[in-house]
Design a protein around this motif. Structure first.
Motif, PDB file in Angstrom:
ATOM      1  N   LEU A 173       1.165  -8.305  -6.267  1.00  0.00           N
ATOM      2  CA  LEU A 173       1.730  -6.988  -5.992  1.00  0.00           C
ATOM      3  C   LEU A 173       1.313  -6.502  -4.613  1.00  0.00           C
ATOM      4  N   ARG A 174       0.088  -6.807  -4.221  1.00  0.00           N
ATOM      5  CA  ARG A 174      -0.388  -6.437  -2.887  1.00  0.00           C
ATOM      6  C   ARG A 174       0.451  -7.132  -1.809  1.00  0.00           C
ATOM      7  N   ILE A 175       0.805  -8.388  -2.034  1.00  0.00           N
ATOM      8  CA  ILE A 175       1.637  -9.110  -1.073  1.00  0.00           C
ATOM      9  C   ILE A 175       3.011  -8.445  -0.942  1.00  0.00           C
ATOM     10  N   SER A 176       3.573  -8.020  -2.065  1.00  0.00           N
ATOM     11  CA  SER A 176       4.869  -7.331  -2.020  1.00  0.00           C
ATOM     12  C   SER A 176       4.773  -6.044  -1.217  1.00  0.00           C
ATOM     13  N   MET A 177       3.679  -5.310  -1.385  1.00  0.00           N
ATOM     14  CA  MET A 177       3.496  -4.080  -0.620  1.00  0.00           C
ATOM     15  C   MET A 177       3.387  -4.378   0.874  1.00  0.00           C
ATOM     16  N   ARG A 178       2.718  -5.455   1.210  1.00  0.00           N
ATOM     17  CA  ARG A 178       2.584  -5.830   2.626  1.00  0.00           C
ATOM     18  C   ARG A 178       3.934  -6.235   3.209  1.00  0.00           C
ATOM     19  N   ARG A 179       4.728  -6.926   2.434  1.00  0.00           N
ATOM     20  CA  ARG A 179       6.054  -7.320   2.907  1.00  0.00           C
ATOM     21  C   ARG A 179       6.931  -6.089   3.130  1.00  0.00           C
ATOM     22  N   LEU A 180       6.840  -5.122   2.227  1.00  0.00           N
ATOM     23  CA  LEU A 180       7.599  -3.885   2.410  1.00  0.00           C
ATOM     24  C   LEU A 180       7.124  -3.135   3.646  1.00  0.00           C
ATOM     25  N   ARG A 181       5.831  -3.083   3.838  1.00  0.00           N
ATOM     26  CA  ARG A 181       5.300  -2.391   5.014  1.00  0.00           C
ATOM     27  C   ARG A 181       5.785  -3.065   6.301  1.00  0.00           C
ATOM     28  N   TRP A 213       8.180  -1.451   9.142  1.00  0.00           N
ATOM     29  CA  TRP A 213       7.758  -1.479  10.545  1.00  0.00           C
ATOM     30  C   TRP A 213       8.888  -2.024  11.418  1.00  0.00           C
ATOM     31  N   SER A 214       9.540  -3.063  10.961  1.00  0.00           N
ATOM     32  CA  SER A 214      10.613  -3.661  11.765  1.00  0.00           C
ATOM     33  C   SER A 214      11.759  -2.682  11.973  1.00  0.00           C
ATOM     34  N   TYR A 215      12.004  -1.819  10.994  1.00  0.00           N
ATOM     35  CA  TYR A 215      13.099  -0.861  11.107  1.00  0.00           C
ATOM     36  C   TYR A 215      12.677   0.467  11.742  1.00  0.00           C
ATOM     37  N   ARG A 216      11.468   0.522  12.227  1.00  0.00           N
ATOM     38  CA  ARG A 216      10.962   1.771  12.810  1.00  0.00           C
ATOM     39  C   ARG A 216      11.867   2.329  13.909  1.00  0.00           C
ATOM     40  N   ASP A 219      13.521   7.671  11.079  1.00  0.00           N
ATOM     41  CA  ASP A 219      12.715   8.811  11.514  1.00  0.00           C
ATOM     42  C   ASP A 219      11.249   8.393  11.619  1.00  0.00           C
ATOM     43  N   ALA A 220      10.639   8.654  12.766  1.00  0.00           N
ATOM     44  CA  ALA A 220       9.291   8.156  13.040  1.00  0.00           C
ATOM     45  C   ALA A 220       8.267   8.685  12.039  1.00  0.00           C
ATOM     46  N   GLY A 221       8.324   9.979  11.757  1.00  0.00           N
ATOM     47  CA  GLY A 221       7.352  10.569  10.843  1.00  0.00           C
ATOM     48  C   GLY A 221       7.472  10.028   9.438  1.00  0.00           C
ATOM     49  N   GLU A 222       8.689   9.934   8.945  1.00  0.00           N
ATOM     50  CA  GLU A 222       8.912   9.430   7.587  1.00  0.00           C
ATOM     51  C   GLU A 222       8.571   7.944   7.499  1.00  0.00           C
ATOM     52  N   ASN A 223       8.882   7.204   8.558  1.00  0.00           N
ATOM     53  CA  ASN A 223       8.565   5.786   8.573  1.00  0.00           C
ATOM     54  C   ASN A 223       7.052   5.566   8.505  1.00  0.00           C
ATOM     55  N   THR A 224       6.303   6.386   9.231  1.00  0.00           N
ATOM     56  CA  THR A 224       4.840   6.291   9.195  1.00  0.00           C
ATOM     57  C   THR A 224       4.319   6.634   7.813  1.00  0.00           C
ATOM     58  N   ARG A 225       4.900   7.664   7.190  1.00  0.00           N
ATOM     59  CA  ARG A 225       4.459   8.082   5.855  1.00  0.00           C
ATOM     60  C   ARG A 225       4.694   6.968   4.839  1.00  0.00           C
ATOM     61  N   GLN A 226       5.856   6.325   4.917  1.00  0.00           N
ATOM     62  CA  GLN A 226       6.147   5.249   3.975  1.00  0.00           C
ATOM     63  C   GLN A 226       5.219   4.060   4.217  1.00  0.00           C
ATOM     64  N   GLY A 227       4.950   3.758   5.500  1.00  0.00           N
ATOM     65  CA  GLY A 227       4.031   2.673   5.801  1.00  0.00           C
ATOM     66  C   GLY A 227       2.652   2.932   5.240  1.00  0.00           C
ATOM     67  N   ASP A 228       2.192   4.173   5.364  1.00  0.00           N
ATOM     68  CA  ASP A 228       0.880   4.547   4.826  1.00  0.00           C
ATOM     69  C   ASP A 228       0.876   4.431   3.299  1.00  0.00           C
ATOM     70  N   LEU A 229       1.999   4.777   2.680  1.00  0.00           N
ATOM     71  CA  LEU A 229       2.109   4.675   1.220  1.00  0.00           C
ATOM     72  C   LEU A 229       1.986   3.217   0.779  1.00  0.00           C
ATOM     73  N   MET A 275       5.301   5.150  -9.993  1.00  0.00           N
ATOM     74  CA  MET A 275       5.369   4.173  -8.922  1.00  0.00           C
ATOM     75  C   MET A 275       6.788   3.656  -8.735  1.00  0.00           C
ATOM     76  N   LYS A 276       7.483   3.411  -9.833  1.00  0.00           N
ATOM     77  CA  LYS A 276       8.871   2.957  -9.752  1.00  0.00           C
ATOM     78  C   LYS A 276       9.718   3.987  -9.020  1.00  0.00           C
ATOM     79  N   THR A 277       9.528   5.244  -9.357  1.00  0.00           N
ATOM     80  CA  THR A 277      10.279   6.318  -8.703  1.00  0.00           C
ATOM     81  C   THR A 277       9.962   6.382  -7.219  1.00  0.00           C
ATOM     82  N   ILE A 278       8.684   6.230  -6.879  1.00  0.00           N
ATOM     83  CA  ILE A 278       8.255   6.294  -5.480  1.00  0.00           C
ATOM     84  C   ILE A 278       8.926   5.193  -4.663  1.00  0.00           C
ATOM     85  N   LEU A 279       8.913   3.976  -5.191  1.00  0.00           N
ATOM     86  CA  LEU A 279       9.487   2.846  -4.457  1.00  0.00           C
ATOM     87  C   LEU A 279      11.007   2.981  -4.331  1.00  0.00           C
TER      88      LEU A 279
END
Length: 283
Positions: free
Chosen positions: A50-58, A62-65, A69-79, A134-138
């Protein structure tokens, strides 16, 4: 290029904006299924996947930054990073246990304090990651990014976008490699930065692989070697820190000073090995 030719090209090749959901959705679905598995049958390996999946999403976010929106993209990356960290704690204790077994060479049984800490980390990870929210968040993160990209008036060919973002990631990796090559070997943070940048580049090559121009097999092989060598260094650094920062873990070890000395020497040995690989790839 005329309008007709441009429209024809867009029909043949999807835009980066349109392709985002097709790339991200399978990873989100996989993460949701992995979270269900953690809830029903928690294991350190399940949390690791699951950690690997989170890293792939992050990495994907990042690639779509540049397109989000910069602020929202940073927030999702932090999540994604926070969820990844929650999933990794029990795995860290498993690595510590394996290293202690190497150090003791089949000697005395490991102290109960370590197995108790490992179980606590496993329970905590399960509690955080099996939360129905978590499902809702993703799904919300996926939906929001998809809507934002669909609303953009501009369209970037997927191959052009993918090539550019992989190149940007590779440049970041090279900068970190240069920095790590110039600092003292004791600076494990610089080597850790190389490892993280290498992982991100590898994930992007895997995610965008089918549409990238040119071959990247050689680059992927190099990244896998970096990940393995630098990951071995990170394992011993994280394990040593767990011991040094938790007096209760050391309490049950027969000779804590001897154990810490072994970890220090092992860290130095793996640092030299990582530095040697770095020199090889910078030639």
């Amino acid at each position: 290029m005329g309008n007709g030719e441009l429209e024809h090209r867009e029909l043949r090749e999807p835009s980066a904006q349109a392709a985002f959901s097709d790339i991200a959705s399978p990873i989100v679905d996989e993460a949701i299924e992995q979270a269900k598995g953690v809830a029903s049958n928690p294991s350190a390996e399940g949390l690791h996947q699951l950690r690997i999946s989170m890293r792939r999403l992050r990495s994907l976010w990042w690639s779509y930054r540049p397109l989000l929106d910069a602020g929202e993209n940073t927030r999702q990356g932090d999540l994604f990073r926070s969820l990844s960290d929650s999933a990794g704690k029990a795995r860290d204790y498993d690595i510590l246990i394996e290293l202690l077994k190497q150090q003791q060479r089949g000697g005395k049984a490991l102290p109960s304090e370590i197995s108790d800490a490992r179980q606590k980390a496993l329970d905590t990870g399960r509690t955080v990651l099996s939360n129905p929210e978590m499902k809702t968040i993703l799904l919300d993160a996926l939906s929001q990014a998809t809507r934002e990209l669909a609303a953009r008036k501009d369209r970037t060919p997927l191959q052009t976008f993918s090539d550019g973002r992989v190149i940007a990631s590779e440049k970041q990796l090279r900068r970190r490699m240069r920095r790590a090559a110039t600092v003292k070997n004791s600076n494990v943070a610089a080597f850790h930065d190389v490892r993280k940048a290498g992982k991100k580049t590898r994930y992007l090559l895997e995610l965008f692989g089918p549409v990238l121009s040119g071959g990247h097999g050689k680059a992927l092989n190099r990244l896998k070697k970096i990940q393995k060598r630098f990951g071995a260094l990170n394992d011993v650094v994280v394990s040593e820190n767990l011991l040094r920062n938790n007096a209760s873990l050391l309490a049950g070890i027969a000779d804590p000073e001897k154990t810490l000395k072994w970890f220090r020497k092992e860290r130095e040995r793996r640092l030299r090995a990582a530095a040697a690989l770095l020199r090889k790839y910078r030639k």
